[in-house]
Design an enzyme around this catalytic site. Sequence first.
Site, PDB file in Angstrom:
ATOM      1  N   CYS A 112       8.487  -6.293  13.560  1.00 42.48           N
ATOM      2  CA  CYS A 112       8.513  -4.875  13.692  1.00 42.48           C
ATOM      3  C   CYS A 112       7.929  -4.055  14.966  1.00 42.48           C
ATOM      4  CB  CYS A 112       7.793  -3.956  12.297  1.00 42.48           C
ATOM      5  SG  CYS A 112       8.489  -4.358  11.070  1.00 42.48           S
ATOM      6  N   HIS A 254       6.112   2.869  14.291  1.00 41.09           N
ATOM      7  CA  HIS A 254       7.141   2.225  13.597  1.00 41.09           C
ATOM      8  C   HIS A 254       7.290   3.010  12.097  1.00 41.09           C
ATOM      9  CE1 HIS A 254       8.888  -0.943  11.110  1.00 41.09           C
ATOM     10  NE2 HIS A 254       7.698  -1.082  10.466  1.00 41.09           N
ATOM     11  N   ASN A 284      12.813   1.557   6.645  1.00 42.97           N
ATOM     12  CA  ASN A 284      12.334   0.532   7.731  1.00 42.97           C
ATOM     13  C   ASN A 284      13.266  -0.307   8.236  1.00 42.97           C
ATOM     14  OD1 ASN A 284      10.705  -1.310   8.996  1.00 42.97           O
ATOM     15  ND2 ASN A 284       9.212  -1.604   7.502  1.00 42.97           N
TER      16      ASN A 284
HETATM   17  O1  UT7 Z   1       7.346  -3.076   8.464  1.00 45.52           O
HETATM   18  C1  UT7 Z   1       6.141  -3.984   8.657  1.00 45.52           C
HETATM   19  C2  UT7 Z   1       4.990  -3.103   8.128  1.00 45.52           C
HETATM   20  N1  UT7 Z   1       5.145  -2.677   6.714  1.00 45.52           N
HETATM   21  C3  UT7 Z   1       4.423  -1.980   6.318  1.00 45.52           C
HETATM   22  O2  UT7 Z   1       3.634  -1.517   6.721  1.00 45.52           O
HETATM   23  C4  UT7 Z   1       4.658  -1.485   4.603  1.00 45.52           C
HETATM   24  C5  UT7 Z   1       3.415  -0.960   4.223  1.00 45.52           C
HETATM   25  N2  UT7 Z   1       3.454  -0.931   2.596  1.00 45.52           N
HETATM   26  C6  UT7 Z   1       3.878  -0.124   2.011  1.00 45.52           C
HETATM   27  O3  UT7 Z   1       4.654   0.658   2.511  1.00 45.52           O
HETATM   28  C7  UT7 Z   1       3.823  -0.043   0.570  1.00 45.52           C
HETATM   29  O4  UT7 Z   1       2.605  -0.795   0.234  1.00 45.52           O
HETATM   30  C8  UT7 Z   1       4.703  -0.104  -0.339  1.00 45.52           C
HETATM   31  C9  UT7 Z   1       5.981   0.935  -0.237  1.00 45.52           C
HETATM   32  C10 UT7 Z   1       5.630  -1.531  -0.105  1.00 45.52           C
HETATM   33  C11 UT7 Z   1       4.304  -0.034  -1.670  1.00 45.52           C
HETATM   34  O5  UT7 Z   1       3.777   1.167  -2.104  1.00 45.52           O
HETATM   35  P1  UT7 Z   1       2.326   1.027  -2.599  1.00 45.52           P
HETATM   36  O6  UT7 Z   1       1.817   2.601  -3.025  1.00 45.52           O
HETATM   37  O7  UT7 Z   1       1.292   0.407  -1.892  1.00 45.52           O
HETATM   38  O8  UT7 Z   1       2.589   0.389  -4.129  1.00 45.52           O
HETATM   39  P2  UT7 Z   1       1.774  -0.887  -4.718  1.00 45.52           P
HETATM   40  O9  UT7 Z   1       2.054  -2.051  -4.148  1.00 45.52           O
HETATM   41  O10 UT7 Z   1       0.360  -0.352  -4.412  1.00 45.52           O
HETATM   42  O11 UT7 Z   1       2.069  -0.635  -6.153  1.00 45.52           O
HETATM   43  C12 UT7 Z   1       1.705   0.303  -6.918  1.00 45.52           C
HETATM   44  C13 UT7 Z   1       2.210   0.416  -8.237  1.00 45.52           C
HETATM   45  C14 UT7 Z   1       2.520  -1.026  -9.056  1.00 45.52           C
HETATM   46  O12 UT7 Z   1       2.400  -0.967 -10.284  1.00 45.52           O
HETATM   47  P3  UT7 Z   1       1.081  -1.017 -11.251  1.00 45.52           P
HETATM   48  O13 UT7 Z   1       0.713  -2.487 -11.031  1.00 45.52           O
HETATM   49  O14 UT7 Z   1       0.067  -0.184 -10.445  1.00 45.52           O
HETATM   50  O15 UT7 Z   1       1.701  -0.823 -12.542  1.00 45.52           O
HETATM   51  C15 UT7 Z   1       3.748  -1.320  -8.278  1.00 45.52           C
HETATM   52  O16 UT7 Z   1       4.174  -2.390  -9.057  1.00 45.52           O
HETATM   53  O17 UT7 Z   1       3.696   0.794  -8.164  1.00 45.52           O
HETATM   54  C16 UT7 Z   1       4.649  -0.323  -8.488  1.00 45.52           C
HETATM   55  N3  UT7 Z   1       5.827  -0.424  -7.512  1.00 45.52           N
HETATM   56  C17 UT7 Z   1       6.823   0.250  -7.775  1.00 45.52           C
HETATM   57  N4  UT7 Z   1       7.369   1.088  -8.620  1.00 45.52           N
HETATM   58  C18 UT7 Z   1       8.252   1.739  -8.704  1.00 45.52           C
HETATM   59  C19 UT7 Z   1       5.725  -1.047  -6.183  1.00 45.52           C
HETATM   60  N5  UT7 Z   1       7.082  -0.523  -5.650  1.00 45.52           N
HETATM   61  C20 UT7 Z   1       7.749   0.017  -6.620  1.00 45.52           C
HETATM   62  C21 UT7 Z   1       9.011   0.617  -6.406  1.00 45.52           C
HETATM   63  N6  UT7 Z   1       9.345   1.528  -7.478  1.00 45.52           N
HETATM   64  N7  UT7 Z   1       9.715   0.497  -5.489  1.00 45.52           N
END
Ligand code: UT7
Length: 336
Positions: A112, A254, A284
């Site tokens: 990225c 980004h 993204n």
């Molecule tokens: O391009 C290269 C660089 N990339 C980035 O900078 C990406 C950075 N990361 C992110 O944008 C975020 O971490 C994500 C969008 C990928 C995920 O969002 P988050 O708020 O960080 O979610 P998390 O991984 O901390 O998960 C929180 C909860 C979890 O459930 P539990 O364990 O709390 O029950 C996940 O399983 O949200 C759940 N979850 C989702 N639920 C519904 C994770 N993804 C999803 C989803 N839909 N798509």
Amino acid sequence: MTRAAVICGLGGWLPPRVVTNDDLPAGLGTSDRWIRTRTGITRRHRADPGSATSDLAVEAGARALASSGEPRADAVVLATTTPDRICPATAPEIATRLGLTGAAAFDMNAACTGFLYGLAAAAGLIATGAADRVLLIGAETYSCLLDPLDRGTAPIFGDGAGAVVLRAGAPGEPGAIGHIDLGSDGTGADLIAVGGGGSRQRMSGRPEQDGERYLTMAGREVFKHAVGRMADSCRTVLKRAGQEPADVDRIVAHQANIRILHQLADELGVDRGRVVANIDRVGNTAAASVPLALFHGVADGAVRPGQRTLLTAFGAGLTWGSTLLTWPELAVATGE
Ligand code: UT7
């Protein structure tokens, strides 16, 4: 006198197929509401089966050349994580399809951050006299890397391409690329990765496993790195230029997550209204992200001539980079 690389053309292109949050497979276990509130994404574009990264790159590249007023470049740099093939590089074929056979042409993979690394490569080509005009394209078809049932990646990434033309010019003129800060940290190599298809898997003697062809991302950990690394890199560039965050008119970062963009602005002390965002409509798009955000920003009137514009990116590797420029007057065709 040092020759600077000056942006003189800009183009972008998205494959026509739109996938809204509601169009995503029901088995993904997500919702429009979750995706919108946690990422800011409402839709993304996907390339049709049978197309490849070069197809998107050629469209964006042609538009950038047209915007520059001259269909000419003596180097073509393609920033991508999704080349058409492992060998050869995709850039020479793109150059030929754009009528630029004979131009220097190569790919670079900084995920990225590819567009920022590409700007540094273009600036180097121009500074050394190896090229007078460089076409730099960021293009991706992440569709081919996504596990359709991984809710941590499938809703996030989209396909697209953005491109700029850089010409030799004078340091400090509008469009001139200033100091570029670049960095990497390989201790985070596994945080965003595709396990299969490379020499590590092929030389292991075992066939590629099903899941290995897909991109995996430790989202929460990557999120923290993204904010911290981009903020540090932006501060380095600002300090080098003798500028304060208050001097920044636009941040074009980004587009990984709207919350990352807001936290970055807060961390730097720049008003959130100065952050350019097109993530809602493209998701993204990795190496295409920054040039596409510039393209949409200019088309929408959010990025205007004379504005001090901070470009910054972060991605797999881990890698990051930033630069600062005064946005130039450009004729940009608004149609994608
Ligand atoms: O391009 C290269 C660089 N990339 C980035 O900078 C990406 C950075 N990361 C992110 O944008 C975020 O971490 C994500 C969008 C990928 C995920 O969002 P988050 O708020 O960080 O979610 P998390 O991984 O901390 O998960 C929180 C909860 C979890 O459930 P539990 O364990 O709390 O029950 C996940 O399983 O949200 C759940 N979850 C989702 N639920 C519904 C994770 N993804 C999803 C989803 N839909 N798509």
